[in-house]
Write an enzyme that holds these catalytic residues in place. Sequence first.
Site, PDB file in Angstrom:
ATOM      1  N   GLN A 189      -3.531 -15.548  -3.498  1.00 46.47           N
ATOM      2  CA  GLN A 189      -2.651 -16.724  -3.502  1.00 46.47           C
ATOM      3  C   GLN A 189      -2.531 -17.360  -4.887  1.00 46.47           C
ATOM      4  O   GLN A 189      -1.582 -18.080  -5.157  1.00 46.47           O
ATOM      5  CB  GLN A 189      -3.167 -17.787  -2.522  1.00 46.47           C
ATOM      6  CG  GLN A 189      -2.987 -17.426  -1.060  1.00 46.47           C
ATOM      7  CD  GLN A 189      -1.531 -17.389  -0.623  1.00 46.47           C
ATOM      8  OE1 GLN A 189      -0.678 -18.101  -1.152  1.00 46.47           O
ATOM      9  NE2 GLN A 189      -1.229 -16.557   0.356  1.00 46.47           N
ATOM     10  N   THR A 247      -0.858   9.586  -4.531  1.00 45.19           N
ATOM     11  CA  THR A 247       0.218   9.579  -5.525  1.00 45.19           C
ATOM     12  C   THR A 247       0.646   8.144  -5.798  1.00 45.19           C
ATOM     13  O   THR A 247       0.865   7.368  -4.862  1.00 45.19           O
ATOM     14  CB  THR A 247       1.406  10.410  -5.010  1.00 45.19           C
ATOM     15  OG1 THR A 247       0.934  11.733  -4.752  1.00 45.19           O
ATOM     16  CG2 THR A 247       2.536  10.457  -6.026  1.00 45.19           C
ATOM     17  N   CYS A 335      -1.538 -13.811  10.186  1.00 47.24           N
ATOM     18  CA  CYS A 335      -2.365 -12.917  10.989  1.00 47.24           C
ATOM     19  C   CYS A 335      -2.891 -13.639  12.216  1.00 47.24           C
ATOM     20  O   CYS A 335      -3.180 -13.042  13.239  1.00 47.24           O
ATOM     21  CB  CYS A 335      -3.538 -12.412  10.160  1.00 47.24           C
ATOM     22  SG  CYS A 335      -3.194 -12.350   8.417  1.00 47.24           S
TER      23      CYS A 335
HETATM   24  C1  LIG Z   1      -1.711 -12.254   1.786  1.00 44.77           C
HETATM   25  C2  LIG Z   1      -3.163 -12.344   1.488  1.00 44.77           C
HETATM   26  C3  LIG Z   1      -3.993 -11.212   1.540  1.00 44.77           C
HETATM   27  C4  LIG Z   1      -3.493  -9.867   1.978  1.00 44.77           C
HETATM   28  O1  LIG Z   1      -2.658  -9.272   1.021  1.00 44.77           O
HETATM   29  P1  LIG Z   1      -1.734  -8.050   1.486  1.00 44.77           P
HETATM   30  O2  LIG Z   1      -1.150  -7.535   0.211  1.00 44.77           O
HETATM   31  O3  LIG Z   1      -0.696  -8.627   2.387  1.00 44.77           O
HETATM   32  O4  LIG Z   1      -2.612  -7.053   2.153  1.00 44.77           O
HETATM   33  C5  LIG Z   1      -5.330 -11.373   1.213  1.00 44.77           C
HETATM   34  N1  LIG Z   1      -5.823 -12.565   0.855  1.00 44.77           N
HETATM   35  C6  LIG Z   1      -5.056 -13.668   0.785  1.00 44.77           C
HETATM   36  C7  LIG Z   1      -5.669 -14.959   0.353  1.00 44.77           C
HETATM   37  C8  LIG Z   1      -3.709 -13.598   1.095  1.00 44.77           C
HETATM   38  O5  LIG Z   1      -2.968 -14.708   1.059  1.00 44.77           O
END
Ligand SMILES: *Cc1c(COP(=O)(O)O)cnc(C)c1O
Length: 406
Positions: A189, A247, A335
């Site tokens: 973030q 890859t 999620c």
């Molecule tokens: C979105 C997020 C993730 C996961 O990242 P992805 O690229 O979607 O797998 C992990 N940690 C935080 C704090 C996030 O906001």
Amino acid sequence: MLISEGMEMTAGTIYLDNASTTPLRKGVLDAMMPFLTEGYGNPASIHPMGKAPRDAVAHARESVASLIAADPSEIYFTSGGSESDSWALKSVVLGPHSRGNHVIVSSIEHHAILNTCSYLRSMGVDVTYLPVDKDGLIDPAVVEDSIRSDTAIISVMTANNEIGSIQPIQEIGKIAHEHGVLFHTDAVQAYGQIDLNVTRDNIDLLSASAHKLGGPKGVGFLYVRKGIRLDPLIHGGEQERGIRGGTTNVPGVVGFGKAAELASISMRENSEHERMLRDHLVSRVLDEIPYTKLNGHPTSRLPGNANISFAFVEGESLLMSMAMKGICVSTGSACASGSLDPSHVLLAIGLDHATAHGSLRFTVSSENTMEEIDHTVEVLKEVVGRLRAMSPLYEDYLRNEVKEKG
Ligand SMILES: *Cc1c(COP(=O)(O)O)cnc(C)c1O
């Protein structure tokens, strides 16, 4: 046809869910396009088709590294934040160079960390979950008290995805190093939003993801400080110096690099704009809608994040009503939506279940406008009013209040 049906909200939609994902920033798709078309070569190829993709990946590696003052050789491209988080924890703790069988994490980590910890526990690893205060901050003294002789790694996120609180990572990293423990931070973030420097901030491992800063989905990186040996999570060829097979996702990596370059140019200006919009949103909501409260630290927080509790309403109903008016917000982590459990982050900062359920997250970007924020507040006032009018809890509350006042 199906695609356009799913996208019918696009026109006129106000998107305030940039912590879930962001649209591609202007210029990113153009940078990627050659590698989705005529520049399709494999960067590992010796023949001429490998050259342009190889050069472009090297350039992107420099761009993403420079945003955290790292060396390009310390960047390992992955499929995103979740992979980087899983890789960092599993490889350090279960790998042959592990200092021991104990991990320290905050209790408000993303599920990519928390569910990796559940897996590690099933493998016999001990996990300490650090509490946070009412603003969502970790006390570095508590980190120090939790360190044991067998602690392998401390992982504390730079900034929280639900409430935006920014942790004192520099101090936590310093404590980790004083005890010979590795420090990982999930900066998904924060990367491209706030100033980060892996040396100044005492960071050994750092996770980032392209789609949170205007890059494409499905690409991220793990920064690994020089000298730390990691076992692969994904076994394969010699890509990424032999520890992350597969890859290379050339268009994705190039898009990530472009997004990082754009962020390095405009981070200060964009965060000022976001902060102004966010502060306007928060002050109008708290002033004009009774029984509301801002969650997260008042100042040590991401510029674009507002997380607000609306007493006597159900967050999911509020979210749906807003969505019907074309306003996209979130009730917490993407999620967690779809599950009935309240957010682990909101519970950790001490909210009761009802208040946690009545909370919305607004995350603005530099693309949002003041008009959009004002419109959002007007819609919120109407929707919250309507939902409260139907709420038995609110009715009880008002009746008691009248009684108390005599
Ligand atoms: C979105 C997020 C993730 C996961 O990242 P992805 O690229 O979607 O797998 C992990 N940690 C935080 C704090 C996030 O906001």
